[in-house]
Design a protein around this motif. Structure first.
Motif, PDB file in Angstrom:
ATOM      1  N   ASP A 204       0.945  -1.128  -0.110  1.00  0.00           N
ATOM      2  CA  ASP A 204       0.000   0.020  -0.105  1.00  0.00           C
ATOM      3  C   ASP A 204       0.889   1.254   0.008  1.00  0.00           C
ATOM      4  OD1 ASP A 204      -2.366  -1.520   0.027  1.00  0.00           O
ATOM      5  OD2 ASP A 204      -2.029  -1.686   2.223  1.00  0.00           O
TER       6      ASP A 204
ATOM      7  N   ARG B 297       0.389   7.755  -0.939  1.00  0.00           N
ATOM      8  CA  ARG B 297      -0.256   8.707  -2.103  1.00  0.00           C
ATOM      9  C   ARG B 297      -0.005   8.367  -3.333  1.00  0.00           C
ATOM     10  NH1 ARG B 297       3.859  11.583  -4.084  1.00  0.00           N
ATOM     11  NH2 ARG B 297       5.913  11.839  -2.775  1.00  0.00           N
ATOM     12  N   GLU B 298      -0.495   8.796  -4.468  1.00  0.00           N
ATOM     13  CA  GLU B 298      -0.237   8.405  -5.736  1.00  0.00           C
ATOM     14  C   GLU B 298       1.216   9.329  -6.291  1.00  0.00           C
ATOM     15  OE1 GLU B 298      -2.666   9.038 -10.339  1.00  0.00           O
ATOM     16  OE2 GLU B 298      -3.239  10.311  -8.718  1.00  0.00           O
TER      17      GLU B 298
ATOM     18  N   GLY C  60      -6.483   5.121 -14.996  1.00  0.00           N
ATOM     19  CA  GLY C  60      -5.684   5.383 -13.917  1.00  0.00           C
ATOM     20  C   GLY C  60      -4.604   4.200 -13.605  1.00  0.00           C
TER      21      GLY C  60
ATOM     22  N   GLU D  94      -1.977   1.035  -9.082  1.00  0.00           N
ATOM     23  CA  GLU D  94      -3.602   1.204  -9.349  1.00  0.00           C
ATOM     24  C   GLU D  94      -3.959   1.874  -8.030  1.00  0.00           C
ATOM     25  OE1 GLU D  94      -4.262  -2.837  -9.853  1.00  0.00           O
ATOM     26  OE2 GLU D  94      -3.645  -3.530  -7.975  1.00  0.00           O
ATOM     27  N   GLN D  95      -5.214   2.166  -8.310  1.00  0.00           N
ATOM     28  CA  GLN D  95      -6.029   2.650  -7.348  1.00  0.00           C
ATOM     29  C   GLN D  95      -6.994   1.858  -6.509  1.00  0.00           C
ATOM     30  OE1 GLN D  95      -8.295   6.132  -8.611  1.00  0.00           O
ATOM     31  NE2 GLN D  95      -6.512   7.078  -9.369  1.00  0.00           N
ATOM     32  N   THR D  96      -7.104   1.939  -5.283  1.00  0.00           N
ATOM     33  CA  THR D  96      -8.071   1.059  -4.263  1.00  0.00           C
ATOM     34  C   THR D  96      -9.105   2.073  -3.771  1.00  0.00           C
ATOM     35  OG1 THR D  96      -6.550   1.027  -2.620  1.00  0.00           O
ATOM     36  CG2 THR D  96      -6.163  -0.465  -4.100  1.00  0.00           C
ATOM     37  N   GLU D  97      -9.793   1.536  -3.046  1.00  0.00           N
ATOM     38  CA  GLU D  97     -10.961   2.049  -2.360  1.00  0.00           C
ATOM     39  C   GLU D  97     -10.116   2.817  -1.144  1.00  0.00           C
ATOM     40  OE1 GLU D  97     -13.998  -0.610  -0.760  1.00  0.00           O
ATOM     41  OE2 GLU D  97     -14.737  -0.862  -2.682  1.00  0.00           O
TER      42      GLU D  97
ATOM     43  N   GLY E  94      -6.870   4.007  -1.333  1.00  0.00           N
ATOM     44  CA  GLY E  94      -5.727   4.828  -1.869  1.00  0.00           C
ATOM     45  C   GLY E  94      -5.087   4.253  -2.858  1.00  0.00           C
ATOM     46  N   HIS E  95      -3.827   3.925  -2.911  1.00  0.00           N
ATOM     47  CA  HIS E  95      -3.298   3.479  -4.181  1.00  0.00           C
ATOM     48  C   HIS E  95      -2.172   2.325  -3.707  1.00  0.00           C
ATOM     49  CE1 HIS E  95      -4.029   7.195  -6.473  1.00  0.00           C
ATOM     50  NE2 HIS E  95      -4.014   7.786  -5.112  1.00  0.00           N
TER      51      HIS E  95
END
Length: 235
Positions: free
Chosen positions: A88, A91-92, A120, A134-137, A139-140
């Motif tokens: 995890d 941030r992006e 994304g 990849e994005q998740t619920e 965050g990233h």
């Protein structure tokens, strides 16, 4: 009221070892014994005294608290044929940080690979080896994975030759043949068994090496993102 996390002696050694990246001259000045543990702020203060930036200490502590998640290995006849890790991210990544990560991936796995982006999702891949942002619920995350390309084929060949050797030997014995005549199925069995034994020896080593490389990349990415965004624009 929540008590602030305190790190024990073993954890303190791990944090500073990771933050110092095995710099012996820096680690030599770190405390060898600490009663009652240290908080993150205290760890950063000690690290600062020996030249370790607070953000690197924080990243090392974060890695200790939230190590990459192990992706279950896929197995064939009890032997691993895949490896993976998921980490995890806070941030992006900016465009510039993504380029830094791709450079680190190429250096770690000694492969140029290909880069692509869709929606994304950003991906670096080299054959079956891939790293996906990849994005998740929540965050990233960075998802790393690979599969041994020749494992299925070599295992099939080894098993096929072993089974054929048994069948041929059974037919020849039933037909009354013996002695030198059984040399052919014996050689087939040795060849097939040799392939299976070779896979049983090499594939666990391959999976372990890939997982260590992935853990290095995961820690590197966490350390990169522990500081302020590098590059003005995020995607």
């Amino acid at each position: 009221m929540n008590r602030e996390r305190r790190y024990g002696e073993d954890e303190i050694r791990q944090v500073f070892a990771r933050a110092a990246e095995a710099a012996e001259e820096e680690r030599a000045n770190l405390p060898s014994r600490v009663d009652g543990g240290l908080t993150l702020g205290e760890l950063q203060a000690v690290g600062l005294e020996v030249g370790l930036p607070p953000e690197r200490v924080a990243a090392a502590a974060a890695e200790l608290d939230a190590p990459p998640r192990r992706v279950p290995r896929r197995k064939l006849l009890g032997v691993p044929i895949s490896a993976g890790r998921i980490v995890d991210l806070p941030r992006e990544l900016t465009d510039r940080e993504w380029h830094f990560l791709v450079t680190e991936l190429r250096a770690t796995f000694d492969a140029k690979g290909e880069v692509k982006a869709e929606g994304g999702i950003r991906e670096w891949s080299n054959g079956n080896l891939h790293a996906v942002l990849e994005q998740t619920e929540a965050g990233h995350r960075l998802r790393l994975g690979t599969r041994k390309g020749d494992a299925l084929e070599t295992t099939f060949v080894g098993a096929m030759f072993s089974v054929m050797a048994v069948i041929v030997a059974f037919i020849m014995v039933a037909d009354g043949r013996e002695g030198a005549a059984l040399l052919v199925p014996a050689l087939m069995g040795l060849g097939g068994g040799g392939v299976l034994v070779a896979n049983a020896l090499r594939l666990p080593r391959w999976a372990g090496e890939r997982e260590r490389q992935m853990e290095h990349v995961a820690a590197w990415a966490q350390n990169l993102l522990s500081a302020a965004p590098t590059g003005a624009e995020e995607v």
